[in-house]
Design a protein around this motif. Structure first.
Motif, PDB file in Angstrom:
ATOM      1  N   VAL A 188     -46.032  42.720  -5.139  1.00  0.00           N
ATOM      2  CA  VAL A 188     -45.977  42.054  -3.779  1.00  0.00           C
ATOM      3  C   VAL A 188     -44.714  41.161  -3.955  1.00  0.00           C
ATOM      4  O   VAL A 188     -45.062  40.099  -4.965  1.00  0.00           O
ATOM      5  N   ASN A 222     -43.405  37.646  -3.158  1.00  0.00           N
ATOM      6  CA  ASN A 222     -43.931  36.516  -2.568  1.00  0.00           C
ATOM      7  C   ASN A 222     -42.684  35.384  -2.444  1.00  0.00           C
ATOM      8  O   ASN A 222     -41.713  35.381  -3.258  1.00  0.00           O
ATOM      9  N   ASN A 257     -47.701  34.179 -10.150  1.00  0.00           N
ATOM     10  CA  ASN A 257     -46.642  35.033 -10.285  1.00  0.00           C
ATOM     11  C   ASN A 257     -45.847  34.515 -11.493  1.00  0.00           C
ATOM     12  O   ASN A 257     -45.491  35.374 -12.460  1.00  0.00           O
ATOM     13  N   SER A 285     -52.549  36.921  -0.835  1.00  0.00           N
ATOM     14  CA  SER A 285     -51.716  37.224  -1.764  1.00  0.00           C
ATOM     15  C   SER A 285     -51.043  38.795  -1.364  1.00  0.00           C
ATOM     16  O   SER A 285     -50.075  38.902  -2.072  1.00  0.00           O
ATOM     17  N   GLU A 286     -51.703  39.258  -0.863  1.00  0.00           N
ATOM     18  CA  GLU A 286     -51.251  40.975  -0.491  1.00  0.00           C
ATOM     19  C   GLU A 286     -50.326  41.090   0.607  1.00  0.00           C
ATOM     20  O   GLU A 286     -49.790  42.059   0.758  1.00  0.00           O
ATOM     21  N   ILE A 287     -49.828  40.091   1.247  1.00  0.00           N
ATOM     22  CA  ILE A 287     -48.918  40.145   2.195  1.00  0.00           C
ATOM     23  C   ILE A 287     -47.549  39.363   1.956  1.00  0.00           C
ATOM     24  O   ILE A 287     -47.827  38.233   1.351  1.00  0.00           O
ATOM     25  N   SER A 288     -46.506  39.911   2.097  1.00  0.00           N
ATOM     26  CA  SER A 288     -45.144  39.290   1.531  1.00  0.00           C
ATOM     27  C   SER A 288     -44.591  38.752   2.633  1.00  0.00           C
ATOM     28  O   SER A 288     -44.265  39.002   3.861  1.00  0.00           O
ATOM     29  N   GLY A 339     -45.710  39.288  -7.423  1.00  0.00           N
ATOM     30  CA  GLY A 339     -47.211  39.367  -7.991  1.00  0.00           C
ATOM     31  C   GLY A 339     -47.452  40.695  -9.011  1.00  0.00           C
ATOM     32  O   GLY A 339     -46.683  41.470  -8.941  1.00  0.00           O
ATOM     33  N   GLU A 340     -48.894  40.553  -9.246  1.00  0.00           N
ATOM     34  CA  GLU A 340     -49.333  41.700 -10.307  1.00  0.00           C
ATOM     35  C   GLU A 340     -49.346  43.007  -9.627  1.00  0.00           C
ATOM     36  O   GLU A 340     -48.972  43.910 -10.091  1.00  0.00           O
ATOM     37  N   GLN A 341     -49.378  42.950  -8.409  1.00  0.00           N
ATOM     38  CA  GLN A 341     -49.513  44.421  -7.547  1.00  0.00           C
ATOM     39  C   GLN A 341     -48.052  44.723  -6.883  1.00  0.00           C
ATOM     40  O   GLN A 341     -47.908  45.668  -6.066  1.00  0.00           O
ATOM     41  N   ASP A 392     -49.907  31.404  -5.263  1.00  0.00           N
ATOM     42  CA  ASP A 392     -49.308  32.749  -5.604  1.00  0.00           C
ATOM     43  C   ASP A 392     -48.191  32.361  -6.405  1.00  0.00           C
ATOM     44  O   ASP A 392     -47.814  32.913  -7.570  1.00  0.00           O
TER      45      ASP A 392
END
Length: 204
Positions: free
Chosen positions: A37, A39, A74, A103-106, A33-35, A70
């Motif tokens: 993370v 996925n 991504n 989304s912030e959790i892998s 992801g953009e941050q 996500d």
């Protein structure tokens, strides 16, 4: 029973599709992801679509309101992903990643999976998988009303095959022990293998 999909509810058509198109191979996709993370999620609307160059297609259904999942978001942003093959040994952990985590959790961390670097793309691959296809986005198509699906076509740029499976340029299917998707919550193992040579047309 005769059914007109145009007069059927979407969920009813979905149940008929997954109950009639089977068993389906499972693409366990890792993407970033953009941050940053990592996925991971499984998708069974998946298959090979070209061999020269090698290409794989995966349909990712959208969330209500036409929101990208996500995985699709991504891939559209980074243009890269890895397909990790699902087998009897990793399917339980893969199933954990099917949960709708924020989304912030892998999902990789939640499932207790570990990763290895890829050779060509920046997205890591899953160590618990025995076959990996590193992919770059070749084409993206929006499908359905809304649309309600993203068809992701990826060009395979690198392939990893566990040495224990590799036999003269082929993958030993029995040793791989792949898992297929059925309807509902059902999966299927390899089972019996039936060999049937393709007939050859001979002009009289």
């Amino acid at each position: 029973m005769e059914i007109n999909p145009k007069t059927n509810e979407r969920i009813a058509n979905y149940k008929l599709l997954i109950g009639g198109v089977l068993p389906r191979p499972i693409a366990f996709i890792t993407s970033i992801g953009e941050q940053g993370v990592l996925n991971a999620a499984p998708y069974s609307f998946f298959n090979v679509v070209s061999t020269d160059p090698p290409m794989i297609a995966v349909a990712v259904m959208r969330k209500p309101g036409g929101v990208h999942k996500d995985t699709a978001r991504n891939i559209l942003e980074s243009k890269e992903f890895v397909i990790n093959v699902v087998d009897e040994q990793n399917v339980d952990k893969v199933n954990v990643t099917s949960c709708d985590y924020p989304s912030e959790i892998s999902e990789v961390e939640q499932a207790g999976l570990t990763t290895s670097p890829s050779q060509v793309v920046h997205v890591p691959r899953i160590q618990q998988a025995k076959v990996h296809f590193e992919c770059r986005l070749h084409q993206h198509l929006e499908l359905g009303n809304g649309p309600n699906s993203d068809l992701i076509i990826g060009e395979v740029v690198h392939i990893h095959v566990d040495d224990t499976l590799y036999d003269g340029g082929r993958i030993d299917t029995k040793k791989l022990a792949p898992i297929g998707r059925l309807a509902g919550t059902d999966y299927v193992t390899l089972g019996n293998i039936m060999s049937m040579p393709r007939p050859t047309y001979k002009k009289e």
